[in-house]
Design an enzyme around this catalytic site. Structure first.
Site, PDB file in Angstrom:
ATOM      1  N   GLY A 477       6.829  -1.924  -2.319  1.00 26.46           N
ATOM      2  CA  GLY A 477       6.377  -1.494  -3.641  1.00 26.46           C
ATOM      3  C   GLY A 477       6.345   0.013  -3.735  1.00 26.46           C
ATOM      4  O   GLY A 477       6.454   0.728  -2.727  1.00 26.46           O
ATOM      5  N   ARG A 478       6.219   0.483  -4.950  1.00 30.61           N
ATOM      6  CA  ARG A 478       6.104   1.915  -5.174  1.00 30.61           C
ATOM      7  C   ARG A 478       5.326   2.140  -6.460  1.00 30.61           C
ATOM      8  O   ARG A 478       5.291   1.302  -7.350  1.00 30.61           O
ATOM      9  CB  ARG A 478       7.480   2.577  -5.256  1.00 30.61           C
ATOM     10  CG  ARG A 478       8.335   2.153  -6.434  1.00 30.61           C
ATOM     11  CD  ARG A 478       9.630   2.951  -6.472  1.00 30.61           C
ATOM     12  NE  ARG A 478      10.478   2.678  -5.327  1.00 30.61           N
ATOM     13  CZ  ARG A 478      11.465   3.494  -4.947  1.00 30.61           C
ATOM     14  NH1 ARG A 478      11.679   4.620  -5.604  1.00 30.61           N
ATOM     15  NH2 ARG A 478      12.229   3.181  -3.927  1.00 30.61           N
ATOM     16  N   GLY A 479       4.682   3.284  -6.525  1.00 29.35           N
ATOM     17  CA  GLY A 479       3.919   3.647  -7.710  1.00 29.35           C
ATOM     18  C   GLY A 479       4.062   5.126  -7.988  1.00 29.35           C
ATOM     19  O   GLY A 479       4.883   5.820  -7.366  1.00 29.35           O
ATOM     20  N   ALA A 480       3.239   5.618  -8.912  1.00 24.43           N
ATOM     21  CA  ALA A 480       3.335   7.021  -9.309  1.00 24.43           C
ATOM     22  C   ALA A 480       2.934   7.946  -8.172  1.00 24.43           C
ATOM     23  O   ALA A 480       3.338   9.105  -8.133  1.00 24.43           O
ATOM     24  CB  ALA A 480       2.452   7.280 -10.532  1.00 24.43           C
ATOM     25  N   CYS A 481       2.132   7.455  -7.223  1.00 23.14           N
ATOM     26  CA  CYS A 481       1.601   8.329  -6.176  1.00 23.14           C
ATOM     27  C   CYS A 481       2.175   8.059  -4.794  1.00 23.14           C
ATOM     28  O   CYS A 481       1.757   8.683  -3.833  1.00 23.14           O
ATOM     29  CB  CYS A 481       0.072   8.202  -6.122  1.00 23.14           C
ATOM     30  SG  CYS A 481      -0.750   8.699  -7.637  1.00 23.14           S
ATOM     31  N   GLY A 482       3.118   7.154  -4.645  1.00 22.29           N
ATOM     32  CA  GLY A 482       3.696   6.932  -3.334  1.00 22.29           C
ATOM     33  C   GLY A 482       4.348   5.576  -3.194  1.00 22.29           C
ATOM     34  O   GLY A 482       4.356   4.766  -4.118  1.00 22.29           O
ATOM     35  N   VAL A 484       4.837   1.905  -0.793  1.00 21.79           N
ATOM     36  CA  VAL A 484       4.030   1.001   0.030  1.00 21.79           C
ATOM     37  C   VAL A 484       4.976   0.231   0.952  1.00 21.79           C
ATOM     38  O   VAL A 484       6.030  -0.264   0.514  1.00 21.79           O
ATOM     39  CB  VAL A 484       3.217   0.029  -0.845  1.00 21.79           C
ATOM     40  CG1 VAL A 484       2.342  -0.861   0.037  1.00 21.79           C
ATOM     41  CG2 VAL A 484       2.354   0.798  -1.838  1.00 21.79           C
ATOM     42  N   LYS A 498       0.397   2.644   2.399  1.00 25.91           N
ATOM     43  CA  LYS A 498       0.845   3.519   1.309  1.00 25.91           C
ATOM     44  C   LYS A 498       1.083   4.914   1.882  1.00 25.91           C
ATOM     45  O   LYS A 498       0.205   5.489   2.529  1.00 25.91           O
ATOM     46  CB  LYS A 498      -0.188   3.595   0.188  1.00 25.91           C
ATOM     47  CG  LYS A 498       0.239   4.553  -0.935  1.00 25.91           C
ATOM     48  CD  LYS A 498      -0.865   4.795  -1.952  1.00 25.91           C
ATOM     49  CE  LYS A 498      -0.965   3.691  -2.928  1.00 25.91           C
ATOM     50  NZ  LYS A 498      -1.870   4.037  -4.061  1.00 25.91           N
ATOM     51  N   ASP A 596      -6.186   2.648 -14.232  1.00 29.70           N
ATOM     52  CA  ASP A 596      -4.791   2.205 -14.175  1.00 29.70           C
ATOM     53  C   ASP A 596      -4.715   0.702 -13.928  1.00 29.70           C
ATOM     54  O   ASP A 596      -3.957   0.236 -13.078  1.00 29.70           O
ATOM     55  CB  ASP A 596      -4.031   2.971 -13.089  1.00 29.70           C
ATOM     56  CG  ASP A 596      -2.513   2.905 -13.286  1.00 29.70           C
ATOM     57  OD1 ASP A 596      -2.070   2.559 -14.399  1.00 29.70           O
ATOM     58  OD2 ASP A 596      -1.778   3.195 -12.326  1.00 29.70           O
TER      59      ASP A 596
END
Length: 749
Positions: A477-482, A484, A498, A596
C-alpha cells in the site's frame, strides 16, 4: 341579622379568593404562547413514527420537547423558542403558516423529511432567523418574496425540493436540485456580503451575470448542471477569497480566462462538460492552492498540455479527458505527488507516457483514446530509441575540415580541467562527510528498533531482510505520507512497515506525520484501532511498525469486481469503525481527531475485525476546535465546512465516516463522474429524489433478503445524518454507535 350579613360577606370574599387562585393556577400551568404555536405546527404534520410524541399541552414550556431549544431563563422571561431542529424525523404533511409567530426563532431545520406544499410566506416575519434548512423534502411553489425581510438570515438551504419560479435576490443562496428556470438576476452583484451561491441541478439559462464579479466576499460558487451559456466572466479574477468554482454540465463557451490565476485560494475548479475552446491557460499552474481537483474534461480544448500544471503539488484530481489536446504528456506532470485521479483519455496526444512512478502505477484507462501514446501500462509499447551516431572524421581530413586544431586542443583541455574539478569536489565532499557528526534524532533508541510496551526485539537489518530491502514485491500500500510493506519476520510474526523515505523526510509534513503517529498511537489501546508495535528513526528514513492486516483495506475490497463482502460483514466493519472513532472522540484525553477517515484507512484482519489506521494527519484537540494552516484529507471525504473554515472538529470525522457508510451501501467510490454530481453524497441524494432506495444499494449484495434491506435503509438514514451539510446536525460518534446497535437489533426482532 347582622351576623348573617357578616357571614355572607365573608363567604363572597372567600369565593372571590378561590376564583382568583384558580385563575392564577390555570395561568401558572398554561402552555406558553410559543408552545401553543408549536402544537399548531404539529397538527399540520404527519408524525408516522412518533418523533413528536412528547409535545404535550400539559407542559408549561416546550423547552424539553424533542428538537426544541429555548433561551436561557436569564435571557428572557418567559423562555422563548430559539431553535427548532427536526431533521430526518420521517415527518410528512405541510409547514403551518403559524410558524411565523415564533418571533424569537434563530435556527430552523426540517431537512430530510417528506414535507410537501408551499413554503409559508410568514417565515419572512422571523426577523431574528439566522439559519433555515428545508433540504430534501417535497416542497412546491415559489420562494416567497417575503424572505427578503429576514434581514439576519445567514444560511438558507432549500436544495432538493420541487420549487419553481425564478431565483430571488437573497444574501445567502443554496437552491440546488429544484426546478428553477430563467436567468440569475443581475441584482446578485448588489449583494456585497454574498459568500456562498449554489444553484446547481436546476434549469437556469442565460449568461452568468457580470455583476456577480462585484461580490468580492464570494467563497463558494456552484452553477453546475444547468443550461448557462456564454463565457466565464473575466472579472471572476476579483474573487480573491474564492475556494470552489463548480460550473460543469452547462453550455458555457469561449476560452478559459487567464484571470482565474488571481484566485489564490482556489481549491477546486470544475469546468467539465461545457463547450470551452482554445488552449489551457498555463497560468492555471500558478494557482498553487488547487487541491481537490482541476477538471476541464468534455470540452473542445486544443493545443498542448501546459507543463506549468506540474507546479500544482497539492492537486489530487486532474481530468483533461475528451478534448482535442495534442503533443506529449509533459514529464513535469510527474511532480504531482498528491495526485489520486489522473485522466487524459480521448484526446490526440502522442509520444511516450512519462517514466515516473506516478504514471507507471496508473491504469491504462487514464490514457485510452490516444492512439499515438505508448509506454506505461498501455498495450502499445514504445519502440526502442535509436539515435544514429555521426561518422568520425578521418585524421587526414582534420586539416581540411572547418574545425581548427586550436579548437580541438581547447576542447580537450576543458574536458581534462572539468574532470580534475569534479575529482577535487568529490574528495572535499567525502572529507566533510567523514568529519560531520551523525545527526541524532530524539526518537532514536539504543537499539535499531524501539518497541514500546512490547517484548519484541528486532534490528533494522531484520526489517530490511524481511522486506527484501523494501522491494516493490513487498509493497502492500501507499499513502500521502509513505509506502507500506509486508515484513515476514518468521512463520508466526508478520508486520506491516510504513516507510517515510529520505526524499520525503525533510518535508515538514512527513516529519509531522511520523511524530503524530507515534504520539497518537503510542497512547491508544483499543480493539478497533490499529496497534503501533514499534518505530525506528534512521538517518535516511523513518519506519513505523504495525500489526499486519491480512484482508487489507476496506477500499481495496469494495473496489474489486468480485467483492465478497456480504451485508453482515459490511455491517460488522461499519460498527467496528464507528466504535473506534467513538473511542478517539470521547474516551481519549485529550480527544483525538483523525482528519483522514476513508475506506483505504479502515483495515481488516484475518477475521474481518475492523482497525482504523493511518494517523499521520491526526491531531490532539485540547480546545473545542482548532484552525489549521492548510487543509488536509482526501477529496470526496472532506466535510464542506472544513474546506471553507479550516477548523478541525470531530464533526469533520463524522462526515467522512458517513461517506464510508455510503461506500459500504452503494459499492461506489467517493468521487463520482460529473454527470452524477461529482461526489457520492450528491449522487445518493439526487438518486433518492427520483428512484426507490434499493436503486442505490450495491447489487453485489443479496437484495432479496428483506430483513437485510431494511437494515441497509436504516444505515442509509444514519449515513445521510452523518453527511448533513450543517455540522451541528450531525450526531456524535457515540450516538452513531448506539443508533447502529439499536436500529439493527430492532430490524432483526
Amino acid at each position: 341579622m347582622f351576623l348573617i350579613s357578616f357571614f355572607q360577606e365573608k363567604l363572597v370574599m372567600s369565593l372571590v379568593v378561590v376564583v382568583l387562585l384558580a385563575a392564577s393556577c390555570r395561568q401558572c400551568h398554561a402552555l406558553s404562547k410559543d408552545g401553543r404555536v408549536l402544537l399548531d405546527v404539529k397538527r399540520s404534520l404527519v408524525d408516522q413514527y412518533g418523533a413528536l410524541s412528547n409535545w404535550n399541552a400539559s407542559d408549561r414550556f416546550p423547552c424539553n420537547w424533542d428538537g426544541v431549544y429555548c433561551s436561557n431563563s436569564s435571557t428572557s422571561r418567559p423562555r422563548r423558542v430559539w431553535d427548532l431542529n427536526l431533521p430526518m424525523k420521517n415527518l410528512s404533511g405541510s409547514i403551518a403558516p403559524s410558524i411565523g409567530r415564533l418571533t424569537a426563532l434563530r435556527y430552523f431545520n426540517l431537512s430530510n423529511n417528506e414535507l410537501s406544499g408551499p413554503i409559508p410566506s410568514s417565515i419572512g416575519n422571523l426577523s431574528k432567523l439566522v439559519f433555515l434548512d428545508l433540504t430534501n423534502n417535497l416542497l412546491t411553489g415559489q420562494i416567497p418574496p417575503e424572505f427578503g425581510r429576514a434581514s439576519n438570515l445567514v444560511t438558507l438551504d432549500l436544495s432538493y425540493n420541487q420549487l419553481t419560479g425564478t431565483i430571488p435576490s437573497i444574501e445567502i443562496l443554496t437552491m440546488s436540485g429544484n426546478n428553477f428556470t430563467g436567468s440569475l438576476p443581475e441584482e446578485l452583484g448588489q449583494l456585497s456580503k454574498l459568500t456562498s451561491l449554489s444553484v446547481a441541478n436546476n434549469a437556469l439559462t442565460g449568461n452568468i451575470p457580470l455583476g456577480l464579479g462585484k461580490c468580492l466576499l464570494l467563497e463558494y460558487l456552484d452553477l453546475s448542471n444547468n443550461q448557462f451559456t456564454g463565457g466565464l466572466p473575466t472579472n471572476f479574477g476579483n474573487f480573491l477569497r474564492l475556494e470552489s468554482v463548480l460550473a460543469s454540465n452547462n453550455q458555457l463557451s469561449g476560452s478559459i480566462p487567464d484571470t482565474l490565476s488571481s484566485c489564490v485560494h482556489l481549491l477546486y475548479l470544475q469546468l467539465g462538460a461545457n463547450r470551452f475552446s482554445g488552449s489551457i491557460p498555463p497560468s492555471l499552474g500558478t494557482i498553487h492552492s488547487l487541491q481537490y481537483g482541476l477538471n476541464l474534461s468534455h470540452n473542445a480544448l486544443t493545443g498542448n498540455i501546459p507543463p506549468e500544471l506540474g507546479n500544482l503539488l497539492m492537486l489530487q484530481l486532474l481530468d483533461l479527458s475528451f478534448n482535442s489536446l495534442i503533443g506529449d504528456i509533459p514529464s513535469k506532470l510527474g511532480n504531482l505527488v498528491s495526485i489520486q485521479i489522473f485522466n487524459v483519455s480521448y484526446n490526440q496526444l502522442s509520444g511516450p507516457v512519462p517514466n515516473s512512478s506516478i504514471f507507471q502505477r496508473l491504469n491504462a484507462s487514464s490514457f485510452v483514446g490516444n492512439p499515438g501514446l505508448c509506454g506505461g501500462n498501455l498495450p502499445n509499447q514504445c519502440p526502442p530509441a535509436s539515435k544514429p551516431l555521426a561518422a568520425p572524421l578521418p585524421p587526414d581530413s582534420w586539416q581540411d575540415s572547418n574545425v581548427g586544431i586550436g579548437v580541438i586542443v581547447g576542447i580537450i583541455a576543458a574536458v581534462i580541467a572539468g574532470a580534475v574539478l569534479i575529482i577535487l569536489a568529490g574528495a572535499c565532499w567525502f572529507y566533510q562527510r567523514a568529519r560531520a557528526p551523525v545527526e541524532q534524532n530524539p526518537l532514536q533508541d539504543n537499539s535499531d528498533i524501539c518497541f514500546p510496551q512490547t517484548g519484541l526485539t528486532l534490528t533494522l537489518s531484520d526489517i530490511i531482510e524481511a522486506t527484501d530491502n523494501f522491494s516493490d514485491s513487498a509493497e502492500i500500500g501507499r499513502g500521502a505520507c509513505g509506502k507500506v510493506y509486508k515484513a515476514q519476520i518468521s512463520s508466526e510474526l508478520v508486520l506491516a512497515v510504513k516507510k517515510l523515505s529520505a526524499a520525503q523526510k525533510d518535508s515538514p509534513v512527513d516529519h509531522d506525520s511520523f511524530t503524530a503517529e507515534i504520539m497518537t498511537l503510542g497512547q491508544i489501546r483499543h480493539r478497533n484501532i490499529v496497534k503501533l508495535l514499534g518505530f525506528c528513526s534512521h538517518q535516511d528514513f523513518n519506519l513505523l511498525l504495525y500489526e499486519y492486516m491480512a484482508k487489507g483495506s476496506l477500499g481495496e475490497l469494495l473496489g474489486s469486481e468480485t467483492c465478497s463482502l456480504d451485508w453482515d460483514l459490511r455491517y460488522k466493519v461499519a460498527l467496528g469503525a464507528a466504535e473506534g472513532l467513538a473511542y478517539l472522540h470521547h474516551d481519549c484525553k485529550p480527544r483525538i481527531i483523525h482528519r483522514d477517515i476513508k475506506s483505504n484507512n479502515i483495515l481488516l484482519d484475518a477475521q474481518f475485525e475492523t482497525h482504523v489506521g493511518d494517523f499521520g494527519l491526526a491531531k490532539l484537540i485540547v480546545q473545542e476546535s482548532k484552525s489549521m494552516s492548510t487543509i488536509a484529507g482526501t477529496y470526496g471525504y472532506i466535510a464542506p465546512e472544513y474546506a471553507y473554515t479550516t477548523k478541525v472538529t470531530e464533526k469533520c470525522d463524522i462526515y467522512s465516516f458517513g461517506v464510508v457508510l455510503l461506500e459500504l451501501l452503494t459499492g461506489r467510490r467517493p468521487v463520482q463522474p460529473i454527470e452524477s454530481g461529482g461526489d457520492l453524497v450528491t449522487w445518493v441524494k439526487e438518486t433518492m429524489n427520483s428512484n426507490p432506495v434499493t436503486e442505490i444499494l450495491d447489487s453485489r449484495m443479496e437484495l432479496s433478503d428483506f430483513v437485510a434491506v431494511d437494515e441497509m435503509k436504516l444505515m442509509l438514514k444514519i449515513a445521510l445524518y452523518c453527511t448533513d451539510t450543517v455540522p451541528i446536525s450531525r450526531p456524535s460518534m457515540r450516538k452513531v454507535c448506539n443508533k447502529m446497535d439499536w436500529e439493527a437489533s430492532t430490524s432483526r426482532n
